[in-house]
Design a protein around this motif. Structure first.
Motif, PDB file in Angstrom:
ATOM      1  N   GLU A 159      -2.190  15.163   6.560  1.00  0.00           N
ATOM      2  CA  GLU A 159      -1.321  14.121   7.128  1.00  0.00           C
ATOM      3  C   GLU A 159      -2.155  13.036   7.815  1.00  0.00           C
ATOM      4  O   GLU A 159      -1.943  11.851   7.608  1.00  0.00           O
ATOM      5  CB  GLU A 159      -0.336  14.713   8.167  1.00  0.00           C
ATOM      6  N   GLU A 160      -3.121  13.480   8.622  1.00  0.00           N
ATOM      7  CA  GLU A 160      -3.973  12.524   9.337  1.00  0.00           C
ATOM      8  C   GLU A 160      -4.765  11.654   8.363  1.00  0.00           C
ATOM      9  O   GLU A 160      -4.839  10.443   8.523  1.00  0.00           O
ATOM     10  CB  GLU A 160      -4.964  13.264  10.245  1.00  0.00           C
ATOM     11  N   VAL A 200       0.844  -1.186   0.000  1.00  0.00           N
ATOM     12  CA  VAL A 200       0.000   0.000   0.000  1.00  0.00           C
ATOM     13  C   VAL A 200       0.883   1.241   0.000  1.00  0.00           C
ATOM     14  O   VAL A 200       1.796   1.352   0.816  1.00  0.00           O
ATOM     15  CB  VAL A 200      -0.914  -0.005   1.244  1.00  0.00           C
ATOM     16  N   GLN A 201       0.629   2.139  -0.939  1.00  0.00           N
ATOM     17  CA  GLN A 201       1.429   3.373  -0.990  1.00  0.00           C
ATOM     18  C   GLN A 201       0.515   4.586  -1.095  1.00  0.00           C
ATOM     19  O   GLN A 201       0.467   5.240  -2.119  1.00  0.00           O
ATOM     20  CB  GLN A 201       2.427   3.315  -2.142  1.00  0.00           C
ATOM     21  N   ILE A 202      -0.184   4.825   0.007  1.00  0.00           N
ATOM     22  CA  ILE A 202      -1.118   5.948   0.034  1.00  0.00           C
ATOM     23  C   ILE A 202      -0.505   7.143   0.757  1.00  0.00           C
ATOM     24  O   ILE A 202      -0.607   8.278   0.304  1.00  0.00           O
ATOM     25  CB  ILE A 202      -2.429   5.523   0.732  1.00  0.00           C
ATOM     26  N   ASP A 203       0.149   6.859   1.874  1.00  0.00           N
ATOM     27  CA  ASP A 203       0.726   7.939   2.673  1.00  0.00           C
ATOM     28  C   ASP A 203       2.083   8.326   2.084  1.00  0.00           C
ATOM     29  O   ASP A 203       3.131   7.997   2.637  1.00  0.00           O
ATOM     30  CB  ASP A 203       0.866   7.462   4.132  1.00  0.00           C
ATOM     31  N   THR A 204       2.049   9.031   0.937  1.00  0.00           N
ATOM     32  CA  THR A 204       3.303   9.400   0.270  1.00  0.00           C
ATOM     33  C   THR A 204       3.432  10.914   0.221  1.00  0.00           C
ATOM     34  O   THR A 204       2.429  11.638   0.351  1.00  0.00           O
ATOM     35  CB  THR A 204       3.321   8.879  -1.178  1.00  0.00           C
ATOM     36  N   ALA A 205       4.659  11.375   0.023  1.00  0.00           N
ATOM     37  CA  ALA A 205       4.910  12.818  -0.047  1.00  0.00           C
ATOM     38  C   ALA A 205       4.135  13.428  -1.210  1.00  0.00           C
ATOM     39  O   ALA A 205       3.566  14.519  -1.095  1.00  0.00           O
ATOM     40  CB  ALA A 205       6.401  13.076  -0.211  1.00  0.00           C
ATOM     41  N   ASN A 238       1.308  12.367  -2.598  1.00  0.00           N
ATOM     42  CA  ASN A 238      -0.129  12.459  -2.304  1.00  0.00           C
ATOM     43  C   ASN A 238      -0.423  13.597  -1.332  1.00  0.00           C
ATOM     44  O   ASN A 238      -1.446  14.279  -1.447  1.00  0.00           O
ATOM     45  CB  ASN A 238      -0.651  11.139  -1.736  1.00  0.00           C
ATOM     46  N   LEU A 239       0.474  13.781  -0.380  1.00  0.00           N
ATOM     47  CA  LEU A 239       0.310  14.866   0.587  1.00  0.00           C
ATOM     48  C   LEU A 239       0.324  16.218  -0.125  1.00  0.00           C
ATOM     49  O   LEU A 239      -0.545  17.068   0.088  1.00  0.00           O
ATOM     50  CB  LEU A 239       1.429  14.793   1.632  1.00  0.00           C
TER      51      LEU A 239
END
Lengths: 439, 303
Positions: free
Chosen positions: A420-421, A229-234, A236-237
């Motif tokens: 971020e959250e 899973v690669q959702i929390d990436t720079a 995407n942010l």
């Protein structure tokens, strides 16, 4: 344990008999369905019942029936909301149709669940995979085998109003190439009158949404090839924060008011020039053609996040597949081959102004003299854009992963979560889902 | 003599069975089988087409311990039921009390208020989506005349369920008709007697009308409670892509169950969900039935 299982099976058997609802593949479909001329009859299910689409698919079927004397295809139209649940019930009952049009992004899942037939034995004999855009073909694969043949597809492009560009002192032949240019152009194109906007330059969440922009920014799906899973990436942010700046700029009232007009179709503010740029599928052209013939517009790929990051766009589409348990798979496959070959695909593309999966047919259609100048321009862009277009096939391990992302991102746009959250929670929730499902 | 009476009774009971036969046949053929089957299959990983292995209580355990969306959907549904059932019941009673007056043109008003109950389904939902549009909808337009800055209704997770409840309030015409019919059946002599004793209109309503219509209130509460738990279409139509958004605020129990069954093909899991819902509704209905004798008044009933 074994005894318990036997008992359970026995009970279920009686329950099944009671309900008259066969839960398993029953082989009551061995006899071929043959009509009085000795032709094999193929039941073909689609959801194309509109005045525009139905005659086109029925012409393709008539051409096929004409072209040979062994198979007779019969078209069954079912509404979009019913077709796949009906198909599922018919597969479970052991009496499925012979060919069905289904969603491309969930093909692998249906392969895994044994709803769609594994087509590799046909493909070994007669490999037609080269006909299609590789991205589409790959979306039909589950563990290396194909479970559906791509039929049509779509992509996302940027429409812009050339007159508005000139009005704002911009070069109408130079659409924005990066996110920074998009912002700069939009600011120049905005026409404000008090608190109201007479013209809005651009708003990124009409027509497409954050998921497409994330794809555009990072050039990658939420899952890599190993299902990480690669959702929390720079990237995407950055995308979420960027989208929020647009929301802050125009404000929710303006955004909602324009959104309501966009949803009403005929009243789309792009038609009368009060929206200068709009990201949407190329088939939006048919609405311009029907509702705003005089509009002077251009079309461009989605801008890049920054120079060199790529104009990645998003697409979907449909496949033709053979349900598990179909009576005459050879005949079904014969028809699917015809359906996805150049002639049928080109006819579909030109008559419906729709992106098709067959590369040669798509290129022929772009050159078709049945299109107007504007039509050819848009279609050519749609074809060219396929090289930037990614599909997002659902991972079989977590088919409903978007339910664990969208609510968090929605909370972010509503202001009850930070970017971020939202991303961290989505990442954790989807990882958790994958873990639970792989147990 | 005694023998003849017995055959008479027997005859009557046979007639009785003949009359309920259509229902019994229908139940056995179309309901009982699937019911038993779904209970069995809720202990398997049934996926409709290719697999059905016994997995014990895994589905139930997974629902209670691992599935956050299960709890979200249950909460949403309880919220909806807790507000919509009392509000629509009270709304329908008040409305029918108003329409029970003897004034000229009352038939016109009765028709008018019953009309929404005639319209049904998706058309009404689409209509309400337009009415509740935050920018251009009529609801916020009217609110703005009173200097009220209307909420975003279906776009604000805090307002989505109230939106649906508001929509339900608009269509109370159906149960209003039941109340109206039973109010018309209340004997005039009761009111006359009360008037002579000096009871005002409110007291008459409170101590005559309400007790006399309690059987209908009871019926309405039970059926709308069960119906409330089954809410599905509203969320499916009125949230974008039928996903139950924004922020899962319209993800009702049945919508989530449907998604598990027909989009993720976890039919066994969905069947487990349906049994949990069944137990909840069953228990609530039992409580209702147990409480009924305390407040439901049947005329001519032996005390």
């Amino acid at each position: 344990m074994k005894k318990k299982r036997l008992l359970l099976t026995g009970l279920m058997g009686s329950a099944l008999a009671l309900s008259g609802c066969a839960g398993f593949q029953t082989s009551n479909n061995d006899e071929s369905t043959v009509n009085e001329d000795g032709k094999v009859v193929i039941d073909f299910w689609t959801f194309w019942g509109s005045e525009i689409r139905r005659p086109v698919i029925e012409q393709i079927i008539a051409d096929f029936n004409e072209s040979q004397d062994e198979i007779e295809v019969k078209h069954t139209y079912l509404p979009f909301g019913d077709i796949w649940t009906k198909e599922l019930a018919s597969i479970a009952a052991g009496d499925p149709p012979d060919v069905v049009i289904n969603d491309i992004n969930t093909t692998a899942l249906r392969g895994q669940e044994k709803q769609a037939m594994n087509l590799s034995e046909f493909l070994e004999e007669d490999d037609i995979s080269e006909r299609f855009y590789p991205e589409l073909w790959n979306a039909t694969l589950h563990e290396g085998d194909s479970y559906g043949i791509p039929f049509n597809t779509d992509t996302r492009v940027l429409f812009y109003n050339k007159d508005a560009f000139e009005d704002a002192g911009l070069d109408p032949e130079k659409p924005p190439a990066t996110w920074a240019e998009l912002e700069e152009y939009a600011a120049k194109l905005d026409v404000k009158n008090g608190d109201d906007y007479e013209r809005i330059g651009f708003y990124p969440r009409w027509g497409i949404d954050f998921d497409v922009w994330m794809l555009n920014a990072g050039g990658q799906n939420y899952f890599d090839e190993n299902n990480n899973v690669q959702i929390d990436t720079a990237s995407n942010l950055e995308t979420l924060e960027w989208l929020k700046t647009w929301q802050t700029k125009y404000g929710d009232d303006v955004i909602n008011a324009f959104k309501a007009q966009i949803d009403s179709q005929q009243g789309n503010p792009f038609f009368n020039g009060s929206l200068a740029m709009y990201a949407i599928t190329p088939t939006f052209y048919t609405q311009i053609r029907d509702y705003a013939e005089e509009l002077n517009f251009g079309v461009a790929p989605l801008p890049e996040r920054e120079s060199g990051s790529g104009n990645t766009s998003w697409g979907g589409g449909f496949v033709a597949e053979i349900p598990e348990g179909a009576a005459n798979p050879e005949a079904s496959y014969e028809f699917i081959k015809y359906l996805t070959d150049v002639d049928a695909q080109e006819y579909w593309a030109v008559q419906n102004f729709d992106n098709v999966a067959n590369i040669e047919a798509a290129e022929n259609a772009a050159a078709s003299d049945e299109f107007t100048e504007d039509g050819s321009m848009v279609y050519q862009m749609a074809v060219d854009n396929m090289e930037h277009t990614l599909l997002t096939p659902v991972p079989v391990i977590a088919p409903d992963f978007t339910s664990y992302i969208n609510p968090n991102v929605e909370e972010f746009f509503l202001g009850s979560m930070t970017a971020e959250e939202a991303l961290a929670k989505s990442q954790a929730d989807v990882e958790n889902l994958v873990d639970n499902n792989s147990q | 003599m005694g023998k003849k009476r017995l055959t008479m009774r027997r005859k009557e009971s046979i007639y009785g069975y003949i009359f309920v036969m259509p229902w019994i046949i229908g139940f056995l053929a179309f309901t009982a089988g699937p019911l038993v089957f779904s209970f069995m299959a809720s202990f398997t990983n049934y996926n409709i087409t290719s697999q059905m292995d016994f997995v014990g209580v895994d589905n139930y355990q997974g629902l209670f311990t691992e599935d956050s969306l299960f709890w979200t959907s249950l909460w949403n549904t309880l919220y909806f039921v807790a507000f919509s059932v009392p509000l629509t019941t009270i709304g329908a009673i008040l409305l029918s009390a108003l329409l029970n007056q003897d004034i000229p043109g009352i038939r016109f008003f009765r028709t008018l208020y019953y009309l929404p109950a005639v319209l049904s389904g998706v058309g009404v939902y689409l209509l309400w989506m337009q009415l509740l549009d935050p920018g251009t909808g009529m609801v916020n337009l009217i609110l703005s005349w009173f200097n009220i800055d209307g909420p975003s209704w279906l776009f604000d997770p805090d307002w989505t369920k109230p939106s649906l409840i508001l929509m339900k309030m608009w269509s109370v015409g159906g149960s209003m008709l039941l109340y109206l019919a039973s109010m018309q059946g209340v004997s005039k002599s009761l009111y006359e007697a009360a008037e002579i004793d000096g009871a005002n209109t409110w007291k008459q309503f409170r101590h005559i009308t309400i007790p006399m219509i309690t059987p209908v209130i009871f019926f309405d509460v039970v059926t709308s409670l069960i119906g409330g738990f089954q809410i599905f279409q509203e969320a499916y139509v009125m949230s974008s892509n039928g996903e139950g958004g924004p922020a899962n605020s319209l993800l009702f129990y049945n919508l989530y169950m449907w998604r598990q069954a027909f989009e993720n093909f976890n039919m066994g899991y969905a069947m487990a969900m349906s049994w949990i819902l069944f137990v909840i509704v069953f228990v609530l209905t039992l409580i209702n039935l147990k409480l009924a004798p305390r407040w439901v008044h049947y005329e001519g009933e032996e005390k």
